[in-house]
Structures are given as structure tokens and as C-alpha cells.
Design a protein around this motif. Structure first.
Motif, mmCIF file in Angstrom:
data_model
loop_
_atom_site.group_PDB
_atom_site.id
_atom_site.type_symbol
_atom_site.label_atom_id
_atom_site.label_comp_id
_atom_site.label_asym_id
_atom_site.label_seq_id
_atom_site.Cartn_x
_atom_site.Cartn_y
_atom_site.Cartn_z
ATOM 1 N N UNK A 147 0.823 -1.208 0.000
ATOM 2 C CA UNK A 147 0.000 0.000 0.000
ATOM 3 C C UNK A 147 0.859 1.260 0.000
ATOM 4 N N UNK A 148 1.678 1.449 1.020
ATOM 5 C CA UNK A 148 2.405 2.706 1.170
ATOM 6 C C UNK A 148 3.371 2.962 0.015
ATOM 7 N N UNK A 149 4.146 1.946 -0.367
ATOM 8 C CA UNK A 149 5.180 2.147 -1.380
ATOM 9 C C UNK A 149 4.627 2.015 -2.791
ATOM 10 N N UNK A 150 3.702 1.084 -2.991
ATOM 11 C CA UNK A 150 3.237 0.827 -4.352
ATOM 12 C C UNK A 150 2.043 1.682 -4.751
ATOM 13 N N UNK A 151 1.204 2.089 -3.796
ATOM 14 C CA UNK A 151 -0.020 2.809 -4.145
ATOM 15 C C UNK A 151 -0.101 4.199 -3.521
ATOM 16 N N UNK A 152 0.145 4.287 -2.228
ATOM 17 C CA UNK A 152 -0.056 5.563 -1.540
ATOM 18 C C UNK A 152 0.897 6.647 -2.019
ATOM 19 N N UNK A 153 2.036 6.256 -2.598
ATOM 20 C CA UNK A 153 2.947 7.287 -3.094
ATOM 21 C C UNK A 153 2.290 8.144 -4.170
ATOM 22 N N UNK A 159 -4.728 -11.682 1.492
ATOM 23 C CA UNK A 159 -3.827 -12.326 0.528
ATOM 24 C C UNK A 159 -2.489 -11.614 0.432
ATOM 25 N N UNK A 160 -2.295 -10.570 1.227
ATOM 26 C CA UNK A 160 -1.094 -9.747 1.128
ATOM 27 C C UNK A 160 0.009 -10.244 2.058
ATOM 28 N N UNK A 161 1.249 -10.057 1.600
ATOM 29 C CA UNK A 161 2.406 -10.394 2.426
ATOM 30 C C UNK A 161 2.776 -9.256 3.362
ATOM 31 N N UNK A 162 2.508 -8.024 2.941
ATOM 32 C CA UNK A 162 2.850 -6.853 3.736
ATOM 33 C C UNK A 162 1.616 -6.055 4.103
ATOM 34 N N UNK A 163 1.795 -4.941 4.814
ATOM 35 C CA UNK A 163 0.666 -4.130 5.284
ATOM 36 C C UNK A 163 -0.236 -3.651 4.145
ATOM 37 N N UNK A 164 -1.511 -4.002 4.243
ATOM 38 C CA UNK A 164 -2.475 -3.657 3.199
ATOM 39 C C UNK A 164 -3.385 -2.504 3.599
ATOM 40 N N UNK A 165 -3.240 -2.021 4.831
ATOM 41 C CA UNK A 165 -4.070 -0.938 5.353
ATOM 42 C C UNK A 165 -3.156 0.065 6.058
ATOM 43 N N UNK A 166 -3.495 1.348 5.957
ATOM 44 C CA UNK A 166 -2.696 2.360 6.656
ATOM 45 C C UNK A 166 -3.537 3.589 6.948
ATOM 46 N N UNK A 167 -3.185 4.259 8.019
ATOM 47 C CA UNK A 167 -3.731 5.580 8.327
ATOM 48 C C UNK A 167 -2.548 6.500 8.589
ATOM 49 N N UNK A 168 -2.706 7.764 8.233
ATOM 50 C CA UNK A 168 -1.601 8.703 8.421
ATOM 51 C C UNK A 168 -2.126 10.105 8.667
ATOM 52 N N UNK A 169 -1.365 10.847 9.436
ATOM 53 C CA UNK A 169 -1.588 12.277 9.620
ATOM 54 C C UNK A 169 -0.327 12.978 9.133
ATOM 55 N N UNK A 170 -0.483 13.863 8.147
ATOM 56 C CA UNK A 170 0.664 14.508 7.511
ATOM 57 C C UNK A 170 0.526 16.018 7.660
ATOM 58 N N UNK A 171 1.568 16.653 8.154
ATOM 59 C CA UNK A 171 1.571 18.107 8.313
ATOM 60 C C UNK A 171 2.483 18.706 7.248
ATOM 61 N N UNK A 172 1.914 19.573 6.408
ATOM 62 C CA UNK A 172 2.671 20.226 5.344
ATOM 63 C C UNK A 172 3.122 21.614 5.785
#
Length: 247
Positions: free
Chosen positions: A177-183, A211-224
Motif C-alpha cells: 500500500x504505502x510504497x506501491x499505491x499511496x505514493x 492475501x497480502x504479504x505486507x501491510x495492506x491498510x494504513x492511516x496517516x496524519x501529515x503536516x505540510x
């Protein structure tokens, strides 16, 4: 002006989509060679796109020597991005590489430095930047059409399970998720805000039944920069209504 002589390396399903749907529409380039170490991928390319066998190679080095390209399109999986991009730069070729750029910041910096000292173009494909909706939103934000922006909420939801042929490439990745999609979504935020993030809190996990080997869900708070706070939620396993790919 003569078209740019382009070599494509990486002809898995995603790479073949580039070869079939994207590159043929660009008049400014001429595809002079296709490279993949897997002969079955090359067979699939020839079947799907009617590519001449003489244009297909299993070795990047041999393809470069035989066809004299000016640039390389790297559509391989992440593990091959650094070695093949390095080989292309060492051969004096410009490179357009698919995201994710590199497995680590240190390796990404090495590639950037290698391109800089050689005076070559090294570009990462972030195609979501050219979707009409994000560009329209970016214009609205830059023009303050609705006033000053303070907060953004973004959700990405898909339900991805193993198909009849087994798990897909993204199911097997360390950070699907984070590396392949969320970017994509993080890059869109940079486009829309024209700012850089300076603080992030993130939690990613993977329920044991997926079916995933790594984390498939994530939540984040980002301050710009400027204090804009982004609330992000992403999931490859959500049963809720799916969102557009851009979130």
C-alpha cells in the motif's frame, strides 16, 4: 526533429500495457527494442502487440549494443529499478522509470547523483499528476478559489484478493500500500499544495486473513509547510464503496 530512440525494459503485464496502450500514442518516440529476461513475457508481448522478434532481447546490454537507443523506459518490478537504471545511465542513456523509484532513499539519491554527473535526464513516472481532477483542484487551491486551505481528508479504498491465477505482484510486495499505491496520493498532495510535508505519523498493518504479504491498510496524519494537515486512510481490503484510483 527525429523521434527519440527508446528502449523498453520490463514486459510484465504492466510493462506490456505501456507497450500496447501508451508508447504507440507518442509520436515523438520510436521504440527500437524490448527487453525482458523472461522469454515468456517476450512471447506474450509478441502475441499481444505483434512486435517483430528482431526487436526483442533478453539482455539489456545486448539490446543497447544492437539498437543504439537514446533513452530507456524502465517498467520492471521495484527490485530491478536500481540495477537496470544504473546500467542505462552508465551507458549514457536518459531514463524514465516507473514508480516506486527505488527501495530506499539512499539508493534513490545514488541514482539521482549518477544522472546529474553524467548530465542525463532521470525521471520517475507519476502519471496521476496528469489526471484532470487533481489538476483542476490544484488550480483552485493555488488561486484560493474557495479561500485559504487548512485541512485535507483523503480516502483510498479497494478490495483486492487473490484471483484464479493466484496472488498478483502487489500481493507479494513488502509494502503493497504505502510504497506501491499511496505514493501516488502523497505526490498528488505535493502537486495540489505546492508544498512539502515536514511531519508525518503513520500506522500500517495487515490482517492475518488477507492475501497480502505486507501491510495492506494504513492511516496517516501529515503536516505540510504552512500548517496544512492531511488525514489519510488507505486500504487494499476495504468492503466499503471503492474510490477512484487517485482517492
Amino acid at each position: 526533429m527525429a523521434p527519440l530512440r527508446l528502449l523498453q525494459v520490463g514486459l510484465g503485464p504492466h510493462g506490456r500495457n505501456w507497450a500496447r496502450q501508451v508508447v504507440p500514442q507518442i509520436e515523438e518516440v520510436e521504440l527500437v527494442a524490448y527487453v525482458d529476461k523472461d522469454p515468456y513475457a517476450l512471447d506474450a508481448l509478441r502475441e499481444e502487440s505483434k512486435v517483430a522478434p528482431a526487436l526483442c532481447f533478453e539482455s539489456l546490454k545486448e539490446a543497447i549494443a544492437a539498437t543504439q537507443p537514446e533513452a530507456v523506459l524502465n517498467t520492471t518490478a521495484l527490485a530491478a529499478h536500481v540495477p537496470l537504471t544504473t546500467a542505462a545511465l552508465d551507458a549514457g542513456l536518459h531514463v524514465l522509470v516507473e514508480k516506486p523509484f527505488a527501495p530506499s532513499v539512499a539508493l534513490a539519491e545514488q541514482l539521482v547523483d549518477a544522472a546529474r554527473v553524467r548530465g542525463l535526464v532521470l525521471m520517475v513516472s507519476q502519471n496521476y499528476r496528469y489526471f484532470p481532477a487533481p489538476r483542476a483542484i490544484a488550480t483552485m487551491v493555488h488561486e484560493s478559489a474557495l479561500g485559504r486551505l487548512f485541512e485535507i481528508s483523503i480516502d483510498f479504498r479497494r478490495y483486492s484478493t487473490a484471483g484464479p491465477n493466484g496472488r498478483g505482484r502487489h500481493h507479494l510486495e513488502e509494502q503493497p500500500l504505502l510504497v506501491d499505491m499511496s505514493i501516488h496520493h502523497f505526490d498528488l498532495l505535493r502537486l495540489i499544495l505546492s508544498r512539502e510535508p515536514h511531519r508525518i505519523f503513520c500506522e500500517a498493518w495487515n490482517p492475518e486473513w488477507t492475501s497480502f504479504s505486507g501491510p495492506s491498510v494504513a492511516v496517516a496524519s501529515i503536516v505540510f509547510e504552512g500548517g496544512v494537515v492531511v488525514s489519510y486512510r488507505g486500504s487494499w481490503i476495504s468492503a466499503a464503496p471503492v474510490t477512484p484510483w487517485a482517492g
